[in-house]
Design an enzyme around this catalytic site. Structure first.
Site, PDB file in Angstrom:
ATOM      1  N   ALA A  14       0.807  -1.224  -0.021  1.00 32.57           N
ATOM      2  CA  ALA A  14      -0.083  -0.110   0.048  1.00 32.57           C
ATOM      3  C   ALA A  14       0.768   1.336  -0.101  1.00 32.57           C
ATOM      4  O   ALA A  14       0.686   2.018  -0.853  1.00 32.57           O
ATOM      5  CB  ALA A  14      -0.905   0.054   1.033  1.00 32.57           C
ATOM      6  N   LYS A  33       9.332   1.007  10.032  1.00 35.60           N
ATOM      7  CA  LYS A  33       9.801   0.857  11.333  1.00 35.60           C
ATOM      8  C   LYS A  33      10.996  -0.294  11.617  1.00 35.60           C
ATOM      9  O   LYS A  33      11.640  -0.363  12.510  1.00 35.60           O
ATOM     10  CB  LYS A  33       8.902   0.588  12.445  1.00 35.60           C
ATOM     11  CG  LYS A  33       8.153  -0.630  12.451  1.00 35.60           C
ATOM     12  CD  LYS A  33       7.034  -0.669  13.620  1.00 35.60           C
ATOM     13  CE  LYS A  33       6.243  -1.829  13.389  1.00 35.60           C
ATOM     14  NZ  LYS A  33       5.356  -2.079  14.389  1.00 35.60           N
ATOM     15  N   ALA A  44       3.524 -12.728   1.932  1.00 32.33           N
ATOM     16  CA  ALA A  44       2.007 -13.404   1.066  1.00 32.33           C
ATOM     17  C   ALA A  44       2.556 -14.450   0.280  1.00 32.33           C
ATOM     18  O   ALA A  44       3.805 -14.362  -0.390  1.00 32.33           O
ATOM     19  CB  ALA A  44       1.666 -12.224   0.321  1.00 32.33           C
ATOM     20  N   GLY A  46      -0.003 -16.988  -1.223  1.00 29.69           N
ATOM     21  CA  GLY A  46      -1.224 -17.493  -2.210  1.00 29.69           C
ATOM     22  C   GLY A  46      -1.320 -16.543  -3.479  1.00 29.69           C
ATOM     23  O   GLY A  46      -1.170 -17.084  -4.417  1.00 29.69           O
ATOM     24  N   GLY A  47      -1.312 -15.103  -3.290  1.00 34.29           N
ATOM     25  CA  GLY A  47      -1.181 -14.484  -4.466  1.00 34.29           C
ATOM     26  C   GLY A  47      -2.058 -13.270  -4.237  1.00 34.29           C
ATOM     27  O   GLY A  47      -2.576 -12.827  -3.368  1.00 34.29           O
ATOM     28  N   GLU A 113      -7.997 -20.704  -4.315  1.00 33.73           N
ATOM     29  CA  GLU A 113      -8.244 -20.864  -2.858  1.00 33.73           C
ATOM     30  C   GLU A 113      -9.584 -21.040  -2.312  1.00 33.73           C
ATOM     31  O   GLU A 113     -10.471 -20.718  -3.019  1.00 33.73           O
ATOM     32  CB  GLU A 113      -7.438 -19.497  -2.316  1.00 33.73           C
ATOM     33  CG  GLU A 113      -5.968 -19.743  -2.689  1.00 33.73           C
ATOM     34  CD  GLU A 113      -5.398 -18.111  -1.999  1.00 33.73           C
ATOM     35  OE1 GLU A 113      -5.465 -18.075  -1.101  1.00 33.73           O
ATOM     36  OE2 GLU A 113      -4.650 -17.646  -3.054  1.00 33.73           O
ATOM     37  N   HIS A 229      -6.155 -17.753   9.957  1.00 35.12           N
ATOM     38  CA  HIS A 229      -5.911 -18.635   8.992  1.00 35.12           C
ATOM     39  C   HIS A 229      -5.879 -19.888   9.363  1.00 35.12           C
ATOM     40  O   HIS A 229      -5.377 -20.370  10.420  1.00 35.12           O
ATOM     41  CB  HIS A 229      -4.602 -17.989   8.379  1.00 35.12           C
ATOM     42  CG  HIS A 229      -4.315 -18.679   6.846  1.00 35.12           C
ATOM     43  ND1 HIS A 229      -4.046 -20.179   6.807  1.00 35.12           N
ATOM     44  CD2 HIS A 229      -4.372 -18.136   5.778  1.00 35.12           C
ATOM     45  CE1 HIS A 229      -4.100 -20.254   5.526  1.00 35.12           C
ATOM     46  NE2 HIS A 229      -4.231 -19.139   4.912  1.00 35.12           N
ATOM     47  N   ARG A 275     -12.838 -19.455   4.699  1.00 39.54           N
ATOM     48  CA  ARG A 275     -11.760 -19.427   5.942  1.00 39.54           C
ATOM     49  C   ARG A 275     -12.360 -19.493   7.335  1.00 39.54           C
ATOM     50  O   ARG A 275     -11.776 -20.294   8.040  1.00 39.54           O
ATOM     51  CB  ARG A 275     -10.947 -18.271   5.710  1.00 39.54           C
ATOM     52  CG  ARG A 275      -9.378 -18.628   5.626  1.00 39.54           C
ATOM     53  CD  ARG A 275      -8.602 -17.486   5.424  1.00 39.54           C
ATOM     54  NE  ARG A 275      -8.033 -17.694   4.298  1.00 39.54           N
ATOM     55  CZ  ARG A 275      -6.914 -16.819   3.846  1.00 39.54           C
ATOM     56  NH1 ARG A 275      -6.892 -15.760   4.302  1.00 39.54           N
ATOM     57  NH2 ARG A 275      -6.460 -17.110   2.706  1.00 39.54           N
ATOM     58  N   HIS A 336      -4.573 -14.079  11.538  1.00 38.99           N
ATOM     59  CA  HIS A 336      -3.829 -13.657  10.078  1.00 38.99           C
ATOM     60  C   HIS A 336      -4.281 -12.332   9.647  1.00 38.99           C
ATOM     61  O   HIS A 336      -3.258 -11.665   9.041  1.00 38.99           O
ATOM     62  CB  HIS A 336      -4.186 -14.782   9.132  1.00 38.99           C
ATOM     63  CG  HIS A 336      -3.858 -14.700   7.940  1.00 38.99           C
ATOM     64  ND1 HIS A 336      -2.536 -14.863   7.738  1.00 38.99           N
ATOM     65  CD2 HIS A 336      -4.465 -14.689   6.841  1.00 38.99           C
ATOM     66  CE1 HIS A 336      -2.419 -14.803   6.181  1.00 38.99           C
ATOM     67  NE2 HIS A 336      -3.467 -14.595   5.690  1.00 38.99           N
ATOM     68  N   ARG A 371     -12.708 -11.988   4.880  1.00 43.47           N
ATOM     69  CA  ARG A 371     -12.253 -11.851   3.634  1.00 43.47           C
ATOM     70  C   ARG A 371     -11.981 -12.846   2.724  1.00 43.47           C
ATOM     71  O   ARG A 371     -11.734 -14.188   3.404  1.00 43.47           O
ATOM     72  CB  ARG A 371     -10.884 -10.979   4.193  1.00 43.47           C
ATOM     73  CG  ARG A 371      -9.840 -10.747   2.734  1.00 43.47           C
ATOM     74  CD  ARG A 371      -8.636 -10.400   3.026  1.00 43.47           C
ATOM     75  NE  ARG A 371      -7.685 -11.096   3.986  1.00 43.47           N
ATOM     76  CZ  ARG A 371      -6.777 -11.877   3.476  1.00 43.47           C
ATOM     77  NH1 ARG A 371      -6.368 -11.764   1.945  1.00 43.47           N
ATOM     78  NH2 ARG A 371      -6.266 -12.657   4.071  1.00 43.47           N
ATOM     79  N   SER A 376      -6.848  -9.212  -0.317  1.00 44.35           N
ATOM     80  CA  SER A 376      -6.098  -8.127   0.522  1.00 44.35           C
ATOM     81  C   SER A 376      -5.203  -7.482  -0.329  1.00 44.35           C
ATOM     82  O   SER A 376      -5.034  -6.087  -0.272  1.00 44.35           O
ATOM     83  CB  SER A 376      -5.513  -8.999   1.651  1.00 44.35           C
ATOM     84  OG  SER A 376      -4.735  -8.071   2.300  1.00 44.35           O
ATOM     85  N   LEU A 377      -4.388  -7.961  -0.995  1.00 44.56           N
ATOM     86  CA  LEU A 377      -3.148  -7.360  -1.763  1.00 44.56           C
ATOM     87  C   LEU A 377      -3.805  -6.663  -2.915  1.00 44.56           C
ATOM     88  O   LEU A 377      -3.628  -5.528  -3.020  1.00 44.56           O
ATOM     89  CB  LEU A 377      -2.273  -8.565  -2.543  1.00 44.56           C
ATOM     90  CG  LEU A 377      -1.196  -9.240  -1.502  1.00 44.56           C
ATOM     91  CD1 LEU A 377      -0.602 -10.376  -2.248  1.00 44.56           C
ATOM     92  CD2 LEU A 377      -0.289  -8.388  -0.838  1.00 44.56           C
TER      93      LEU A 377
END
Ligand code: FAD
Ligand code: SIN
Length: 526
Positions: A14, A33, A44, A46-47, A113, A229, A275, A336, A371, A376-377
């Site tokens: 991000a 940080k 990450a 999975g993708g 997934e 997860h 999930r 997760h 989610r 997310s990515l």
């Protein structure tokens, strides 16, 4: 005092995407940080989900996301993000990200997934995050308008008259606090996994962005929806290692200690159910049997395929003496992902002027109560792009600098009680795991609430008495995030998605978001 047009806190997908996109419109300072690659993004596996095949459709990706979100996704947000996904993913490819291709090299090798009805997950074997992070960092390092400062940890946002004017930051190398004045401040601080004892997340994920925004008075939404997860490696020396859901996408099955498959008792999609359902099923099996873990088995597949498709997981398991081509992998669920976060639009706008939040720290409405894997990515990428456009518009209209009041340290005494700080870390994380985990009750939540309040009082005392350091900053943040999760969970009088409580096992007919907001605490030391 440092001045910058854009202050970006965080160097994951991000923060880096945003920085690159605004870099022609002002000076960008990224602070991070630890080392710059250290982020959830980097791990990450999975993708990234996007409709890339003629066999797939936006409608199908939208539908899968809505089903996974269990009635709480915002449809217009889901549509916007999913329909722009392919364009944003192509930009990543142009930047140099090399996603895995099919055998003949013509098409992308799309993974599957849980909760996805089509193959639509672009991946770089099981090193997807590292591939994306490296491509973005290379682009940033070639950009003369972007400065990146490692080992700078944001302490608190600086606000004045309801607007964000910058941030107080600890330089971990010389232990000095610097004041940064920024026209626009962007929280891209990632997740909250470290609030829990067991997590797939790296150490940076201490919820700093959510905690800072909360203390500054921003609205925080849906924090009860912590995604566990289902499959993290269970081994005494394996810290935070994920076993990707993509294994189940390739046919891996879950077995109990006696070798029996159990997911068919819980959902028709078995191991590929959403999930929340798989994690709860494992939790239930473990509670019934008293075993420490269950097992994930892909050993029936061709071993060359396994080594080629999952080189990271294969090698890591082998380093712990587990050969996944020959035996099942011991796994347990672990914290997760935060589906909630700082409440924002899809352009990252918060309810504090000139403060933006993007990526995992934000809650846009895409994920609802749970989610969908690999969304997310995607959300981080799309919202960073949108936020960049919004901020460019704002900067063009003209924003001035406001002086950030100098930081006055409460104490210059180095704590000789760091051991107590680490005890408190452990206590917060353990009580969140035991009382605010996969299955909840009001009684346990109230007990957790009382304990967190005591711990917060102790932490505030440390803040007053000792010189600030990064452990203390993070401890205060995990305690504040724990408080928000507990209060959000107490507000939800139903079971939905990732929030399951024995006191209210049914879904309500009128689901709504939970919002937590406080009057801004006075963070500026005068
Ligand atoms: P991050 O990538 O976490 O970056 C946060 C940055 O903020 C870091 O640089 C951190 O150091 C910095 N930071 C934090 N606090 C401060 C502070 N106080 N001061 C300064 N800097 C700070 N999602 C998918 O879609 N697909 C996947 O396959 C997938 N696999 C995953 C596997 C693992 C093991 C994990 C942990 C997560 C996975 N996720 C996946 C989730 C996804 O990786 C994250 O949600 C996403 O990368 C978040 O990106 P981000 O830029 O918001 O935050
Ligand atoms: C995984 O690879 O299982 C993680 C995917 C995700 O969190 O989206």
């Amino acid at each position: 005092m440092i001045e910058t047009d854009f202050l970006v806190i965080g160097s994951g997908i991000a923060g880096l995407t945003f920085s690159l996109k605004v870099s022609n419109h002002g000076k960008v300072m990224i602070i991070t940080k630890k080392e710059k690659a250290e982020s959830n993004t980097n791990y990450a596996q999975g993708g990234i989900a996007a409709v890339m095949s003629p066999l797939d459709s936006f409608d199908s990706h939208i539908q899968d996301t809505l089903i996974s979100g269990d009635g709480l996704c915002k449809r217009e947000v889901v549509e916007e993000i999913i329909k722009t996904a392919p364009i944003r993913v192509k930009e990543l490819i142009e930047l140099g990200v090399q996603f895995s291709k099919s055998e003949d090299g013509k098409d992308y090798d799309l993974g599957k997934e849980g909760g996805h009805t089509h193959r639509r997950v672009l991946h770089a074997t099981d090193f997807t995050g590292r591939e994306i992070e490296q491509a973005l960092l290379t682009a940033v390092s070639n950009n003369k308008n972007i400065e990146i400062h490692e080992n700078f940890i944001a302490i608190d946002l600086a606000t004045e008259n309801g607007q964000c004017i910058g941030c107080y930051v600890l330089n971990k190398e010389d232990s000095e606090v610097v004041e940064i004045c920024a026209k626009i401040t962007v929280l891209a601080t990632g997740g909250i996994g470290k609030v829990y004892l067991f997590t797939s997340n790296p150490d940076i994920a201490s919820g700093d962005g959510v905690a800072m925004a909360y203390r500054a008075g921003a609205s925080i939404a849906n924090m009860e929806f912590v995604q566990f997860h289902p499959t993290c490696l269970y081994h005494p020396y394996a810290k935070s290692f994920l076993i990707s859901e993509a294994l189940r996408g390739e046919g891996a099955i879950l077995l109990d200690n006696s070798g029996n498959r159990f997911m068919e008792k819980y959902h028709e999609l078995k191991e590929l159910a959403p999930r929340d359902i798989v994690a709860r099923a494992i939790d239930n099996e473990l509670k019934k049997s008293g075993d420490d873990c269950v097992f994930l088995d892909l050993s029936f597949k061709d071993s060359d395929f396994i080594r080629k498709r999952f080189p990271n997981i294969y090698k890591t398991c082998l380093s712990f003496g587990i050969d996944m081509t020959k035996q099942p992998i011991p796994v347990i669920p672990a914290a997760h992902y935060a589906c909630g976060g700082v409440k924002t639009t899809t352009s990252g706008e918060t309810d504090i002027k000139n403060l933006y939040a993007i990526g995992e720290v934000a809650c846009t409405g895409l994920h609802g109560a749970n989610r969908l894997a690999s969304n997310s990515l995607l959300e981080a990428l799309v919202c960073a792009h949108n936020a960049a456009n919004k901020c460019i518009e704002q900067i063009k209209k003209g924003i001035g600098f406001c002086e950030v009041i100098s930081w006055i340290p409460n104490s210059t005494v180095d704590s000789d009680e760091m051991v107590v700080v680490s005890f408190n870390w452990e206590e917060v994380r353990r009580l969140m795991w035991n009382y605010v985990g996969i299955v909840r009750t009001d009684k346990r939540l109230l007990r957790a609430k009382r304990r967190i309040k005591n711990l917060q009082e102790e932490i505030a005392q440390f803040y007053r008495d000792f010189k600030i350091n990064s452990d203390l900053i993070e401890l205060r943040n995990i305690a504040d995030v724990a408080e928000i999760i507990i209060n959000s969970a107490l507000l939800r009088k139903e079971s939905r998605g990732l929030h399951y409580t024995l006191d209210y096992p049914e879904k309500s007919n009128e689901p709504s978001d939970t919002l937590i907001r406080i009057r801004a605490r006075n963070n500026q030391k005068k």
